[in-house]
Scaffold this motif. Sequence first.
Motif, PDB file in Angstrom:
ATOM      1  N   ILE B   7       0.884  -1.174   0.000  1.00 28.91           N
ATOM      2  CA  ILE B   7       0.000   0.000   0.000  1.00 28.91           C
ATOM      3  C   ILE B   7       0.913   1.213   0.000  1.00 28.91           C
ATOM      4  CG2 ILE B   7      -1.745   1.314   1.265  1.00 28.91           C
ATOM      5  CD1 ILE B   7      -2.774  -1.304   2.408  1.00 28.91           C
ATOM      6  N   ILE B  24      -7.030   3.407  -1.767  1.00 27.32           N
ATOM      7  CA  ILE B  24      -5.635   3.025  -1.575  1.00 27.32           C
ATOM      8  C   ILE B  24      -4.986   2.813  -2.932  1.00 27.32           C
ATOM      9  CG2 ILE B  24      -5.899   2.000   0.719  1.00 27.32           C
ATOM     10  CD1 ILE B  24      -6.140  -0.722  -0.525  1.00 27.32           C
ATOM     11  N   LEU B  26      -1.999   0.689  -4.689  1.00 24.85           N
ATOM     12  CA  LEU B  26      -1.193  -0.497  -4.425  1.00 24.85           C
ATOM     13  C   LEU B  26      -0.142  -0.674  -5.495  1.00 24.85           C
ATOM     14  CD1 LEU B  26      -4.164  -2.841  -3.606  1.00 24.85           C
ATOM     15  CD2 LEU B  26      -2.435  -2.138  -1.982  1.00 24.85           C
ATOM     16  N   ASN B  32       2.846  -3.578 -11.520  1.00 23.51           N
ATOM     17  CA  ASN B  32       1.575  -2.890 -11.794  1.00 23.51           C
ATOM     18  C   ASN B  32       1.127  -2.073 -10.578  1.00 23.51           C
ATOM     19  OD1 ASN B  32       1.142  -3.757 -14.419  1.00 23.51           O
ATOM     20  ND2 ASN B  32       0.048  -5.601 -13.788  1.00 23.51           N
ATOM     21  N   ARG B  34      -2.285   0.002  -8.990  1.00 24.78           N
ATOM     22  CA  ARG B  34      -3.733   0.129  -9.094  1.00 24.78           C
ATOM     23  C   ARG B  34      -4.290   0.927  -7.928  1.00 24.78           C
ATOM     24  NH1 ARG B  34      -6.362  -3.772 -12.464  1.00 24.78           N
ATOM     25  NH2 ARG B  34      -4.849  -3.907 -14.166  1.00 24.78           N
ATOM     26  N   HIS B  35      -5.384   1.623  -8.221  1.00 22.87           N
ATOM     27  CA  HIS B  35      -6.153   2.233  -7.151  1.00 22.87           C
ATOM     28  C   HIS B  35      -7.332   1.319  -6.816  1.00 22.87           C
ATOM     29  CE1 HIS B  35      -4.056   5.951  -8.387  1.00 22.87           C
ATOM     30  NE2 HIS B  35      -4.192   6.254  -7.115  1.00 22.87           N
ATOM     31  N   PHE B  36      -7.619   1.208  -5.554  1.00 20.94           N
ATOM     32  CA  PHE B  36      -8.791   0.462  -5.085  1.00 20.94           C
ATOM     33  C   PHE B  36      -9.549   1.328  -4.099  1.00 20.94           C
ATOM     34  CE2 PHE B  36      -8.252  -3.900  -6.566  1.00 20.94           C
ATOM     35  CZ  PHE B  36      -6.905  -3.934  -6.911  1.00 20.94           C
ATOM     36  N   GLU B  37     -10.838   1.100  -4.025  1.00 21.23           N
ATOM     37  CA  GLU B  37     -11.610   1.707  -2.944  1.00 21.23           C
ATOM     38  C   GLU B  37     -12.121   0.603  -2.042  1.00 21.23           C
ATOM     39  OE1 GLU B  37     -14.766   4.100  -4.517  1.00 21.23           O
ATOM     40  OE2 GLU B  37     -13.430   5.764  -5.022  1.00 21.23           O
ATOM     41  N   ARG B  38     -12.185   0.867  -0.752  1.00 25.39           N
ATOM     42  CA  ARG B  38     -12.702  -0.130   0.160  1.00 25.39           C
ATOM     43  C   ARG B  38     -13.441   0.546   1.311  1.00 25.39           C
ATOM     44  NH1 ARG B  38      -7.526  -2.533   3.430  1.00 25.39           N
ATOM     45  NH2 ARG B  38      -6.666  -0.567   4.217  1.00 25.39           N
TER      46      ARG B  38
END
Lengths: 190, 190
Positions: B7, B24, B26, B32, B34-38
Motif C-alpha cells: 500500500i 488506496i 497499491l 503494476n 492500481r487504485h482500489f476503494e474499500r
Amino acid sequence: MAAKPRIIERRLVARTRIFRVEEIELAFSNGNRRHFERILGGRGSVLIVPMPDARTLLLVREYAAGTDRYELGFPKGIVEPGEDLLEAAGREIREEIGFGSRDLRLLHQVSLAPGYIQHETHLVLARELYPERAPGDEPEPIEVVPWDLGDLDALLTREDFTEARSIAALFLVRRFLGPGQGVSEQDGRV
Amino acid sequence: MAAKPRIIERRLVARTRIFRVEEIELAFSNGNRRHFERILGGRGSVLIVPMPDARTLLLVREYAAGTDRYELGFPKGIVEPGEDLLEAAGREIREEIGFGSRDLRLLHQVSLAPGYIQHETHLVLARELYPERAPGDEPEPIEVVPWDLGDLDALLTREDFTEARSIAALFLVRRFLGPGQGVSEQDGRV
C-alpha cells in the motif's frame, strides 16, 4: 406482522468512484421514525462455482484490497450493462480461470448485509467446462486452485477461505448435487 | 506465490455517519499499480446461532434498510467498544431475542466481500439459553422465529432467508454439531 416501513426521504450522502451511500428516513408502522444509511446496490454480482467434473471445484486465489490479504474463494464479478446473469457468469470464468461453460445454472441469490447493503449476489453453478480465455483486467494473474468436493474439511479450515458467499455457495452446491456426489465415507457429515 | 502488494498511498474519500470509504494505491510485485476503494471495517460484528435445544435454532425476522424488505436471519450486531466477541454475542441475543447464554462458542470468522469491504463477522454458537431481556434500540419489535434443524430445505427456499452469512452459519453449525444431531432420514443430504 407489521406493515413495511415507508421511506419518507432519501438523499445521497456520499459518492465515490465505486460506492454510493444513501441516507433514508423511514416511518415504521408503529409511528417510530429512524434514519438509516445504506450502500446502494447497482446491477449486482455473480459468483460462480465451476466444476470441471463431478468431484472437482475450481477456486481462485487473489489479492483482496478490502482485507489486504490473499483470499481463496470462487470466481465472482459485477454484472455489466447489457448482459444477463448467466452471460456475466460465463464471461467472468473465461476471464478469471480460462474456461467457458455449456451448462450454467442459477442456483440461489444471496444478500451481503441486508441491513446496510443493497447489493445482491447471484450464485451460479458452471459445468461442462471447455478451455477459453478472455482478457481480464486483474493487476496480476489469478491463481486457479482445484479442490476435491470430498475434502471440504481442509478447505473450511484454511485461513484464507473466509468469504461468507463462497462458504454459502459451497454448501448450496453440495446440497444441489445431492448425496453420493463426490462424498466419501469420511465426509459423510454435511 | 506472489509477494503481497504494498500500500503506497491511502486517503479517506468519504465519511458518513456509519461508513468510511478509503482509496488506496497499491504496487503489485509485478510492477503494476492500481487504485482500489474499500469500506473500512471497524470493530467487526458478531452473528449468533442460538439453540435452545439440540434440534432448534432461533432466527429473527426484522426490517432490513439495505434491501428494503423484511429479512429472516440470525441475530447479529456490531461489537461495541470495551467488549470482547463473546460478550458482544451475549449482549446481542439478550437484546434481540430475550435470552442469555451460558455456553457461547466462537465457531468461525467470515468476511463479507474481501475485495471491497474490510469488515469481519464472527460466528458464535449460543447454547444453554436462559430468559433474560436487555433493552435494545430497534425501531419495532424483532420477531423471533424458531426453526427445526431437521427442516433446512424449507428454510433455504424461503425468499426472505437470503443473507450469505446466515446461510454459511447454518451449515457451519450443522457441521460442528456432527451427524445424528437433529437430522432426519429425509434431510440426510447435506
